[in-house]
Design an enzyme around this catalytic site. Structure first.
Site, PDB file in Angstrom:
ATOM      1  NE  ARG A   1       1.407   0.367  23.227  1.00 29.02           N
ATOM      2  CZ  ARG A   1       1.506  -0.529  22.266  1.00 29.02           C
ATOM      3  NH1 ARG A   1       2.243  -1.605  22.434  1.00 29.02           N
ATOM      4  NH2 ARG A   1       0.905  -0.357  21.121  1.00 29.02           N
TER       5      ARG A   1
ATOM      6  CD  GLU B   1     -11.350   8.460  20.563  1.00 32.38           C
ATOM      7  OE1 GLU B   1     -12.179   8.383  19.625  1.00 32.38           O
ATOM      8  OE2 GLU B   1     -10.784   9.517  20.887  1.00 32.38           O
TER       9      GLU B   1
ATOM     10  CG  HIS C   1     -10.318  -3.513   7.865  1.00 34.82           C
ATOM     11  ND1 HIS C   1      -9.528  -4.084   8.831  1.00 34.82           N
ATOM     12  CD2 HIS C   1     -11.318  -4.383   7.610  1.00 34.82           C
ATOM     13  CE1 HIS C   1     -10.038  -5.265   9.150  1.00 34.82           C
ATOM     14  NE2 HIS C   1     -11.123  -5.469   8.436  1.00 34.82           N
TER      15      HIS C   1
ATOM     16  CG  ASN D   1      -2.195  -0.859   0.899  1.00 37.38           C
ATOM     17  OD1 ASN D   1      -3.079  -0.448   0.164  1.00 37.38           O
ATOM     18  ND2 ASN D   1      -2.225  -2.064   1.452  1.00 37.38           N
TER      19      ASN D   1
ATOM     20  CD  GLU E   1      -5.787  -3.939   1.080  1.00 37.18           C
ATOM     21  OE1 GLU E   1      -4.819  -3.404   1.618  1.00 37.18           O
ATOM     22  OE2 GLU E   1      -6.060  -5.140   1.262  1.00 37.18           O
TER      23      GLU E   1
HETATM   24  C1  GAR Z   1      -3.142  -4.819   3.853  1.00 38.29           C
HETATM   25  O1  GAR Z   1      -3.924  -5.807   3.260  1.00 38.29           O
HETATM   26  C2  GAR Z   1      -3.998  -3.986   4.783  1.00 38.29           C
HETATM   27  O2  GAR Z   1      -5.295  -3.815   4.334  1.00 38.29           O
HETATM   28  C3  GAR Z   1      -3.949  -4.831   6.036  1.00 38.29           C
HETATM   29  O3  GAR Z   1      -2.593  -5.254   6.113  1.00 38.29           O
HETATM   30  C4  GAR Z   1      -2.089  -5.428   4.791  1.00 38.29           C
HETATM   31  C5  GAR Z   1      -0.738  -4.718   4.679  1.00 38.29           C
HETATM   32  O4  GAR Z   1      -0.123  -5.010   3.441  1.00 38.29           O
HETATM   33  N1  GAR Z   1      -4.354  -4.081   7.189  1.00 38.29           N
HETATM   34  C6  GAR Z   1      -5.090  -4.601   8.175  1.00 38.29           C
HETATM   35  O5  GAR Z   1      -5.424  -5.779   8.223  1.00 38.29           O
HETATM   36  C7  GAR Z   1      -5.475  -3.620   9.270  1.00 38.29           C
HETATM   37  N2  GAR Z   1      -6.484  -4.152  10.132  1.00 38.29           N
HETATM   38  P1  GAR Z   1       1.049  -4.106   2.860  1.00 38.29           P
HETATM   39  O6  GAR Z   1       2.128  -3.993   3.950  1.00 38.29           O
HETATM   40  O7  GAR Z   1       1.551  -4.881   1.663  1.00 38.29           O
HETATM   41  O8  GAR Z   1       0.474  -2.758   2.475  1.00 38.29           O
END
Ligand code: GAR
Length: 208
Positions: free
Chosen positions: A66, A148, A110, A14, A181
């Site tokens: 944290r 949140e 997501h 992404n 995405e």
């Molecule tokens: C992506 O599919 C994104 O939508 C997901 O992690 C992947 C990262 O891929 N995110 C989640 O699941 C968030 N809850 P990338 O590092 O190749 O972009």
């Protein structure tokens, strides 16, 4: 010019889609000021380096508490004077003080059509496993503002993707990335960078 911080935890496809969209003019009025990873070994940091973008690692593991990590994370965003935080596969819980300070200035991608297959425990391949085990015929991806809750913020953009009979979770993940995405994340950033996105009553309005 909107200054972005792109936060990553993995391969960074992404992130690559955002870099490409800035380079080919699909995203205007925005630049990536910094790529932030919670793991120094991820390929996403290599992608940043290859494009001359500053990449840094900040991990909860390197801090005693944290609260200290949260402060250091927030300090980084302030240091780079970031306008928009883009969570592109970032698997660290965003501190509440950051959400409050950057209200409607943090977006997340997501890999499902929220409100399906989202919330605690649904990330990465687990989302696609859930989709396949429920047997839905259509899935997709969602870009939303971060509030949140987990995956509960105002929805900016969604795109549907067909589930094909016999798909493996990995095949479905790849199709969702390619067909949804990598398209909606750059589009959402471009709309925000050009002042087209507002939030009213918990819902996103996109100016014509
Ligand atoms: C992506 O599919 C994104 O939508 C997901 O992690 C992947 C990262 O891929 N995110 C989640 O699941 C968030 N809850 P990338 O590092 O190749 O972009």
């Amino acid at each position: 010019m909107l200054k972005l911080a792109v936060c990553v935890s993995g391969g960074g496809t992404n992130l690559q889609a955002i870099i490409d969209a800035i380079n080919n003019g699909t995203i205007t009025n925005a630049k990536i000021s910094v790529v932030i990873s919670n793991n120094k070994d991820v390929y996403a940091l290599e992608r940043a380096k290859n494009h001359g973008i500053e990449g840094i690692c900040i991990s909860p593991k390197d801090y005693e508490s944290r609260a200290e990590f949260n402060k250091a994370f927030l300090d980084k965003l302030d240091f780079y004077e970031v306008d928009l935080v883009v969570l592109a596969g970032f698997l660290v819980v965003i501190p509440e003080e950051m959400i409050a300070k950057y209200r409607n200035r943090i977006i997340n991608i997501h890999p499902s059509l929220i409100p399906s297959f989202c919330g605690t425990g649904y990330y990465g391949l687990k989302v696609h496993e859930g989709v396949l085990s429920r047997g839905v015929k259509v899935t997709g991806a969602t870009v939303h503002f971060v509030d949140e809750g987990t995956d509960t913020g105002p929805i900016i953009m969604q795109k549907a993707v067909e589930v094909k009979q016999g798909d493996t979770p990995k095949e479905l993940q790849q199709r969702v990335m390619e067909e949804a995405e990598w398209i909606i994340m750059p589009k959402a950033i471009d709309l925000i960078a050009n002042g087209k996105v507002s939030v009213e009553d918990g819902k996103v309005i996109i100016a014509e």
